[in-house]
Design a protein around this motif. Structure first.
Motif, short mmCIF file in Angstrom:
data_model
loop_
_atom_site.label_atom_id
_atom_site.label_comp_id
_atom_site.label_asym_id
_atom_site.label_seq_id
_atom_site.Cartn_x
_atom_site.Cartn_y
_atom_site.Cartn_z
N TRP A 88 -29.19 -132.07 -3.05
CA TRP A 88 -29.97 -130.91 -2.62
C TRP A 88 -30.73 -131.21 -1.33
O TRP A 88 -30.99 -132.36 -0.99
CB TRP A 88 -30.92 -130.41 -3.71
CG TRP A 88 -32.08 -131.32 -4.01
CD1 TRP A 88 -32.08 -132.38 -4.85
CD2 TRP A 88 -33.38 -131.26 -3.46
NE1 TRP A 88 -33.31 -132.98 -4.86
CE2 TRP A 88 -34.14 -132.31 -4.01
CE3 TRP A 88 -34.01 -130.42 -2.54
CZ2 TRP A 88 -35.46 -132.54 -3.68
CZ3 TRP A 88 -35.33 -130.65 -2.22
CH2 TRP A 88 -36.05 -131.70 -2.79
N LYS A 90 -34.09 -129.76 0.98
CA LYS A 90 -35.34 -129.00 0.92
C LYS A 90 -35.26 -127.75 1.80
O LYS A 90 -34.66 -127.75 2.86
CB LYS A 90 -36.51 -129.87 1.36
CG LYS A 90 -37.86 -129.27 1.12
CD LYS A 90 -38.86 -130.35 0.78
CE LYS A 90 -40.21 -129.78 0.49
NZ LYS A 90 -40.30 -129.07 -0.77
N LYS A 91 -35.88 -126.69 1.32
CA LYS A 91 -35.87 -125.36 1.93
C LYS A 91 -36.06 -125.40 3.45
O LYS A 91 -36.91 -126.10 3.97
CB LYS A 91 -36.98 -124.52 1.31
CG LYS A 91 -37.07 -123.13 1.87
CD LYS A 91 -38.21 -122.35 1.22
CE LYS A 91 -38.30 -120.96 1.80
NZ LYS A 91 -39.32 -120.17 1.11
N ALA A 113 -25.35 -123.52 -3.32
CA ALA A 113 -26.19 -122.48 -3.90
C ALA A 113 -27.61 -122.64 -3.37
O ALA A 113 -28.02 -123.75 -3.00
CB ALA A 113 -26.18 -122.56 -5.42
N ILE A 114 -28.32 -121.54 -3.35
CA ILE A 114 -29.73 -121.54 -2.98
C ILE A 114 -30.51 -121.31 -4.27
O ILE A 114 -30.26 -120.34 -4.99
CB ILE A 114 -30.06 -120.42 -1.97
CG1 ILE A 114 -29.15 -120.50 -0.74
CG2 ILE A 114 -31.53 -120.45 -1.59
CD1 ILE A 114 -29.31 -121.73 0.10
N ASP A 115 -31.47 -122.19 -4.58
CA ASP A 115 -32.23 -122.03 -5.82
C ASP A 115 -33.43 -121.11 -5.61
O ASP A 115 -33.66 -120.62 -4.50
CB ASP A 115 -32.62 -123.38 -6.42
CG ASP A 115 -33.66 -124.15 -5.61
OD1 ASP A 115 -34.34 -123.56 -4.74
OD2 ASP A 115 -33.81 -125.36 -5.86
N LYS A 116 -34.20 -120.87 -6.67
CA LYS A 116 -35.32 -119.93 -6.62
C LYS A 116 -36.40 -120.36 -5.63
O LYS A 116 -37.17 -119.53 -5.16
CB LYS A 116 -35.90 -119.72 -8.01
CG LYS A 116 -36.49 -120.96 -8.65
CD LYS A 116 -37.05 -120.67 -10.03
CE LYS A 116 -37.53 -121.88 -10.76
NZ LYS A 116 -38.29 -122.86 -10.07
N ASP A 117 -36.45 -121.66 -5.30
CA ASP A 117 -37.43 -122.16 -4.34
C ASP A 117 -36.91 -122.14 -2.90
O ASP A 117 -37.62 -122.52 -1.98
CB ASP A 117 -37.83 -123.59 -4.70
CG ASP A 117 -38.49 -123.68 -6.06
OD1 ASP A 117 -39.27 -122.77 -6.40
OD2 ASP A 117 -38.22 -124.66 -6.78
N ASP A 119 -34.30 -123.96 -1.87
CA ASP A 119 -33.61 -125.22 -1.57
C ASP A 119 -32.11 -125.00 -1.67
O ASP A 119 -31.65 -124.15 -2.44
CB ASP A 119 -34.03 -126.31 -2.56
CG ASP A 119 -35.52 -126.60 -2.53
OD1 ASP A 119 -36.12 -126.55 -1.45
OD2 ASP A 119 -36.08 -126.88 -3.62
N SER A 121 -28.47 -126.53 -2.66
CA SER A 121 -27.82 -127.60 -3.43
C SER A 121 -26.32 -127.50 -3.23
O SER A 121 -25.78 -126.41 -3.00
CB SER A 121 -28.17 -127.51 -4.91
OG SER A 121 -27.76 -126.28 -5.46
N TYR A 123 -22.71 -129.05 -5.11
CA TYR A 123 -22.31 -129.65 -6.37
C TYR A 123 -20.81 -129.56 -6.58
O TYR A 123 -20.14 -128.70 -6.01
CB TYR A 123 -23.05 -128.98 -7.54
CG TYR A 123 -22.86 -127.50 -7.59
CD1 TYR A 123 -21.84 -126.92 -8.33
CD2 TYR A 123 -23.69 -126.65 -6.86
CE1 TYR A 123 -21.65 -125.54 -8.35
CE2 TYR A 123 -23.52 -125.27 -6.88
CZ TYR A 123 -22.49 -124.73 -7.63
OH TYR A 123 -22.31 -123.37 -7.64
#
Length: 166
Positions: A88, A90-91, A113-117, A119, A121, A123
């Motif tokens: 990952w 950082k944003k 993918a972009i997570d809720k924060d 950031d 990632s 995979y």
């Protein structure tokens, strides 16, 4: 000691004998300790630990970035049905679903993918059911490491585009 010698020693420690013999040896992909040793045989650091939930995780790195191997469907700390190479970042302002979709549209195995924060990632999932050859595992590991380097290039290009306003 050279890299080839270290790899030969690691293969002997795995009980694989020689690099040629390693290509034919089946490894138990359901056991995180076996996966860690297989990574070490390929010249990667592989620190086997557990996460906050007590699930096995391997910490490693390639191309100057850290990554983990996370295990799923485990019975305790073994008997895992799958594992995932995961990294990952950082944003950043340009980390958007559009950026992830742009990456995903041209890549088969590695997904972003972009997570809720906010950031980013990347995979790659691998089944752990049954056995796999050391060569097959090494190819999957190499694929992830190469793509991790490609992500760095992709992000650098998008940063340059954003800075130039194009």
């Amino acid at each position: 000691m050279g890299a080839d010698m270290k790899k030969t020693i690691a293969l002997f420690a795995l009980g694989l004998g020689t690099p040629a013999a390693a290509q034919d040896v089946l490894i138990d992909a359901t056991d995180p300790a076996v996966i860690a040793r297989a990574m070490q045989a390929e010249g990667y650091k592989a620190e086997l630990t557990t996460n906050k939930q007590g699930e096995p995780v391997i910490k490693s790195g390639a191309n100057g970035d850290n990554f983990t191997v996370e295990f799923y469907g485990c019975k305790g700390v073994t008997g895992c049905t799958s594992f995932q190479f995961f990294s990952w970042y950082k944003k950043e302002a340009n980390f958007t679903p559009t950026l992830a979709n742009e990456w995903n549209a041209s890549k088969r195995f590695i997904k972003a993918a972009i997570d809720k924060d906010g950031d980013l990632s990347i995979y790659m999932d691998v089944t752990g059911v049954g056995k796999m050859t050391q060569a097959n595992f090494a190819d999957a590991l190499d694929w992830f490491a190469v793509m991790q380097g490609e992500v760095q290039k992709f992000l650098a290009a998008r940063r340059t585009q954003a800075a130039s306003g194009s």
